[in-house]
Design an enzyme around this catalytic site. Structure first.
Site, short mmCIF file in Angstrom:
data_model
loop_
_atom_site.label_atom_id
_atom_site.label_comp_id
_atom_site.label_asym_id
_atom_site.label_seq_id
_atom_site.Cartn_x
_atom_site.Cartn_y
_atom_site.Cartn_z
N TYR A 28 0.83 -1.20 0.00
CA TYR A 28 0.00 0.00 0.00
C TYR A 28 0.86 1.25 0.00
O TYR A 28 0.62 2.21 -0.75
CB TYR A 28 -0.92 -0.03 1.22
CG TYR A 28 -1.77 1.20 1.44
CD1 TYR A 28 -2.24 1.97 0.38
CD2 TYR A 28 -2.13 1.59 2.73
CE1 TYR A 28 -3.03 3.10 0.60
CE2 TYR A 28 -2.92 2.71 2.96
CZ TYR A 28 -3.36 3.45 1.89
OH TYR A 28 -4.13 4.57 2.11
N GLN A 131 -5.23 18.68 5.31
CA GLN A 131 -5.55 18.38 3.92
C GLN A 131 -6.97 17.85 3.83
O GLN A 131 -7.30 16.85 4.48
CB GLN A 131 -4.56 17.35 3.36
CG GLN A 131 -4.81 16.92 1.95
CD GLN A 131 -5.50 15.57 1.90
OE1 GLN A 131 -5.44 14.79 2.84
NE2 GLN A 131 -6.19 15.30 0.81
N TYR A 133 -10.13 16.27 1.79
CA TYR A 133 -10.82 15.68 0.65
C TYR A 133 -12.24 16.21 0.72
O TYR A 133 -12.93 16.03 1.72
CB TYR A 133 -10.79 14.15 0.73
CG TYR A 133 -9.48 13.56 0.30
CD1 TYR A 133 -9.05 13.67 -1.03
CD2 TYR A 133 -8.66 12.87 1.18
CE1 TYR A 133 -7.85 13.13 -1.44
CE2 TYR A 133 -7.46 12.32 0.78
CZ TYR A 133 -7.06 12.45 -0.54
OH TYR A 133 -5.86 11.92 -0.95
N THR A 159 -6.76 18.94 -1.99
CA THR A 159 -6.21 18.03 -3.00
C THR A 159 -7.19 17.90 -4.16
O THR A 159 -8.34 17.54 -3.95
CB THR A 159 -5.92 16.66 -2.39
OG1 THR A 159 -4.90 16.80 -1.39
CG2 THR A 159 -5.43 15.68 -3.44
N ARG A 168 -4.99 1.28 -8.57
CA ARG A 168 -3.90 0.77 -7.73
C ARG A 168 -3.88 -0.76 -7.70
O ARG A 168 -4.07 -1.40 -6.67
CB ARG A 168 -4.00 1.35 -6.31
CG ARG A 168 -3.88 2.87 -6.31
CD ARG A 168 -3.80 3.44 -4.92
NE ARG A 168 -3.93 4.90 -4.99
CZ ARG A 168 -4.06 5.70 -3.94
NH1 ARG A 168 -4.07 5.20 -2.72
NH2 ARG A 168 -4.17 7.00 -4.10
N LYS A 254 -3.35 21.42 -3.95
CA LYS A 254 -2.37 20.34 -4.17
C LYS A 254 -2.81 19.48 -5.36
O LYS A 254 -3.96 19.08 -5.44
CB LYS A 254 -2.27 19.48 -2.92
CG LYS A 254 -1.34 18.27 -3.03
CD LYS A 254 -1.33 17.50 -1.72
CE LYS A 254 -0.38 16.32 -1.76
NZ LYS A 254 -0.88 15.24 -2.64
N HIS A 278 0.72 13.14 -7.27
CA HIS A 278 0.29 12.17 -6.26
C HIS A 278 1.23 10.96 -6.26
O HIS A 278 0.80 9.83 -5.96
CB HIS A 278 -1.15 11.74 -6.51
CG HIS A 278 -1.96 11.57 -5.25
ND1 HIS A 278 -2.92 12.47 -4.86
CD2 HIS A 278 -1.96 10.62 -4.30
CE1 HIS A 278 -3.47 12.08 -3.74
NE2 HIS A 278 -2.90 10.95 -3.37
N ARG A 281 0.18 7.73 -7.92
CA ARG A 281 -0.82 6.84 -7.32
C ARG A 281 -2.22 7.05 -7.90
O ARG A 281 -3.12 6.26 -7.60
CB ARG A 281 -0.85 7.05 -5.80
CG ARG A 281 0.41 6.56 -5.13
CD ARG A 281 0.49 6.99 -3.68
NE ARG A 281 -0.46 6.32 -2.82
CZ ARG A 281 -0.31 5.09 -2.31
NH1 ARG A 281 0.77 4.38 -2.61
NH2 ARG A 281 -1.22 4.57 -1.50
#
Length: 380
Positions: A28, A131, A133, A159, A168, A254, A278, A281
């Site tokens: 991860y 940060q 979301y 972000t 991923r 960001k 990122h 990712r």
């Protein structure tokens, strides 16, 4: 034990962390998305940046300090917000926040960390960046911002490069789900990592406590998604305006890669531009962050923050030579924790400081403003 003899580089911390944390946790932390071409490109393009050494410049004691958002930091790097940080090492958020504060460095807490803003409030002393979301619900957004402000966070980071969940694939293959569920396969890995297992047993399996406080019964997520995806929205310019109106401190965006977006961001009232892909990712077809940094630097006088691919002091100097005012790192701090536990972050700070001083001595740079003149090539 002399830590510098055994772990002189971030790569050494990474190698030891790989042995001391369960494989699904390491996957991860270390993985990207797709074929991981963007992650490799970050490294390759940083390596393309050559800098010309200086000779006969006498003894140099470089100034490593940076002033950012009216805060003086003795070093030009900080702790980037990382989701589920506590999964990588027990109590990671508090350990990192405390160490960052001890060294006068910014500490970034993610909305989807395993600790809430209140959990780390006593560790910050003015160094906290929160940060966000973006929650879809305006009431939840207002409450999150209030909680962050009341806990002592002074910089807000939006972000913008996560409009949807990334795939991923490597992380999925590891067996990790959200929230983490310890299947027999994963328990076998945990059993091989006693320090991680004992610490996690004491604190409990990490979960996204801030998000959980708003949505205790959300279900129906894929293995790479988390409950936050059902609470959040993909922000637009109107959302940024609402966020600006709701936060009275510095606001940083960001995930910026296109210099054409900078004038609109400035008009929206942001206080800093964070150049980032990122770390590969989210989207596997993106340019390396370092490739686009010069154009973004040329497009704004705002502070420019940089991340993606940083593995040591020379990489920090490369980014600053191309226009970054400050560098944030995520993986390196968690490799340090995985390798050395609570002693890891302090060792990483010392390692990076020594690396910066050594490379600036080679370059004859007394301060970061001297770096651009030492570039062998103006840009990758």
């Amino acid at each position: 034990m002399d830590l510098f003899q055994k772990y002189p580089a971030v790569s050494d911390l990474k190698a030891r962390a790989r042995r001391r944390i369960p494989w699904f946790v390491f996957e991860y932390l270390d993985s990207a998305t797709g074929t991981e071409a963007t992650q490799r490109r970050n490294r390759q393009m940083l390596d393309e940046i050559a800098m010309m050494p200086s000779i006969l410049h006498g003894e140099i004691k470089p100034d490593l300090s940076v002033t950012l958002f009216d805060h003086r930091h003795p070093l030009p790097f900080g702790v980037s917000p990382v989701g589920m940080s506590g999964l990588f090492w027990p109590n990671a958020e508090r350990l990192l926040a405390s160490e960052a504060t001890r060294h006068g460095l910014p500490y970034g807490l993610s909305t989807v960390a395993s600790r809430t803003p209140e959990d780390v409030a006593d560790c910050l002393d003015g160094n906290g960046w929160f940060q966000v979301y973006p929650p879809r619900d305006a009431g939840i957004r207002a409450d999150m911002l209030k909680r962050a402000r009341d806990a002592g966070f002074h910089v807000l980071v939006l972000t913008v490069d996560v409009p949807v969940a990334s795939r991923r694939e490597r992380q999925t293959r590891s067996g990790l789900t959200s929230p983490p569920r310890l299947t027999p396969r994963l328990l076998t890995q945990v059993a091989r990592c006693p320090a991680w297992a004992l610490g996690t047993a004491r604190l409990g399996m990490p979960r996204m406590r801030l998000i959980d406080s708003y949505a205790d019964n959300v279900t129906g997520l894929s293995s790479t998604e988390h409950v936050g995806y059902l609470l959040r929205t993909s922000p637009d310019w109107d959302y940024l305006k609402a966020l600006r109106d709701g936060w009275d401190g510095p606001l940083v965006v960001k995930g910026v890669l296109d210099a054409r977006d900078v004038p609109t961001l400035e008009a929206a009232g942001v206080d800093g531009i964070w150049v980032s892909n990122h770390a590969g990712r989210q989207f596997d077809g993106a340019p390396a962050s370092i490739e686009v940094l010069p154009a973004i630097r040329a497009a704004t006088k705002l502070p420019v923050i940089f991340d993606s691919g940083i593995e040591g002091g020379l990489d920090i100097l490369r980014a600053m030579a191309l226009g970054a005012d400050f560098v944030m790192m995520g993986r390196a701090w968690h490799f340090a924790l995985g390798a050395l536990g609570a002693k890891g972050p302090a060792h990483l700070v010392d390692l990076l400081r020594k690396d910066l001083e050594s490379n600036m001595g080679q370059l004859g740079a007394r301060g970061f403003t001297d770096l651009a003149a030492r570039l062998h090539c103006p840009a990758p």
